[in-house]
Design a protein around this motif. Sequence first.
Motif, PDB file in Angstrom:
ATOM      1  N   ALA A  91       0.839  -1.205   0.000  1.00 41.48           N
ATOM      2  CA  ALA A  91       0.000   0.000   0.000  1.00 41.48           C
ATOM      3  C   ALA A  91       0.872   1.251   0.000  1.00 41.48           C
ATOM      4  O   ALA A  91       0.586   2.219  -0.727  1.00 41.48           O
ATOM      5  CB  ALA A  91      -0.933  -0.002   1.208  1.00 41.48           C
ATOM      6  N   SER A  92       1.952   1.232   0.780  1.00 44.81           N
ATOM      7  CA  SER A  92       2.876   2.375   0.811  1.00 44.81           C
ATOM      8  C   SER A  92       3.516   2.593  -0.560  1.00 44.81           C
ATOM      9  O   SER A  92       3.624   3.726  -1.033  1.00 44.81           O
ATOM     10  CB  SER A  92       3.973   2.155   1.857  1.00 44.81           C
ATOM     11  N   ARG A  93       3.942   1.467  -1.186  1.00 36.58           N
ATOM     12  CA  ARG A  93       4.536   1.590  -2.522  1.00 36.58           C
ATOM     13  C   ARG A  93       3.523   2.124  -3.528  1.00 36.58           C
ATOM     14  O   ARG A  93       3.854   2.949  -4.374  1.00 36.58           O
ATOM     15  CB  ARG A  93       5.076   0.241  -2.992  1.00 36.58           C
ATOM     16  N   CYS A  94       2.285   1.660  -3.418  1.00 42.04           N
ATOM     17  CA  CYS A  94       1.229   2.146  -4.324  1.00 42.04           C
ATOM     18  C   CYS A  94       1.008   3.643  -4.126  1.00 42.04           C
ATOM     19  O   CYS A  94       0.872   4.400  -5.097  1.00 42.04           O
ATOM     20  CB  CYS A  94      -0.077   1.382  -4.095  1.00 42.04           C
ATOM     21  N   GLN A  95       0.981   4.079  -2.862  1.00 42.80           N
ATOM     22  CA  GLN A  95       0.807   5.510  -2.585  1.00 42.80           C
ATOM     23  C   GLN A  95       1.966   6.308  -3.181  1.00 42.80           C
ATOM     24  O   GLN A  95       1.757   7.368  -3.773  1.00 42.80           O
ATOM     25  CB  GLN A  95       0.722   5.752  -1.064  1.00 42.80           C
ATOM     26  N   GLU A  96       3.176   5.782  -3.016  1.00 44.20           N
ATOM     27  CA  GLU A  96       4.348   6.477  -3.564  1.00 44.20           C
ATOM     28  C   GLU A  96       4.283   6.526  -5.086  1.00 44.20           C
ATOM     29  O   GLU A  96       4.574   7.555  -5.704  1.00 44.20           O
ATOM     30  CB  GLU A  96       5.633   5.767  -3.113  1.00 44.20           C
ATOM     31  N   LEU A  97       3.867   5.407  -5.703  1.00 47.18           N
ATOM     32  CA  LEU A  97       3.738   5.377  -7.167  1.00 47.18           C
ATOM     33  C   LEU A  97       2.666   6.348  -7.638  1.00 47.18           C
ATOM     34  O   LEU A  97       2.833   7.034  -8.657  1.00 47.18           O
ATOM     35  CB  LEU A  97       3.421   3.951  -7.643  1.00 47.18           C
ATOM     36  N   LEU A  98       1.559   6.416  -6.913  1.00 50.83           N
ATOM     37  CA  LEU A  98       0.502   7.368  -7.270  1.00 50.83           C
ATOM     38  C   LEU A  98       1.008   8.807  -7.154  1.00 50.83           C
ATOM     39  O   LEU A  98       0.734   9.653  -8.002  1.00 50.83           O
ATOM     40  CB  LEU A  98      -0.735   7.172  -6.377  1.00 50.83           C
TER      41      LEU A  98
END
Length: 180
Positions: free
Chosen positions: A66-73
């Motif tokens: 989820a953290s990686r997804c937030q960073e990618l977003l």
Amino acid sequence: ISQNLTETTNCLNELSQAKFKLEREYQAQIQMLQSKLDDVLQDSETKAKSNTDRTLRLEAELNATASRCQELLRRNDVLTKEINTQKNNYEQKLLQSLEAAKKERENLIQKAISEAKDSYQVEYDSLTSKMNQAEMMISQKDGILKDMELKNQEFKKQIDSLKEKASQLEARNKNLDSKV
């Protein structure tokens, strides 16, 4: 009575032995079931601990994902803004380049027309002067008529040349239009 008493005593002894035997079998069964229950409980505790550990590990992985997804977003938003800014800058520069090219084209056309007019005017003035001189010579001498016909042919060639130059200028203008 004595015989009944003996039979009753024997019966009681048999019952006592049967009871003792049943109690031993019962205790053995209870111990076996208790052992199986302990094994099942131990296995359940091991599986529960394993499942808890696995659940915690999966939750940690999920949180990391989820953290990686937030960073990618967030990166995607930054890149999208940057791309839009560059696109707008490019479009602005392109419009400015098109305007500059259009003005340059108009200037070249005007310059070409002006040069053509000047050139044509010089040729026309020269030809007019020659015609005037020729008319004066004709009026002065009839014998110069043949020379005048030659000059007239030359004048026609010059007119044809001017027409050719005008055609070339038109072709050049069309070529400039197609390049712009």
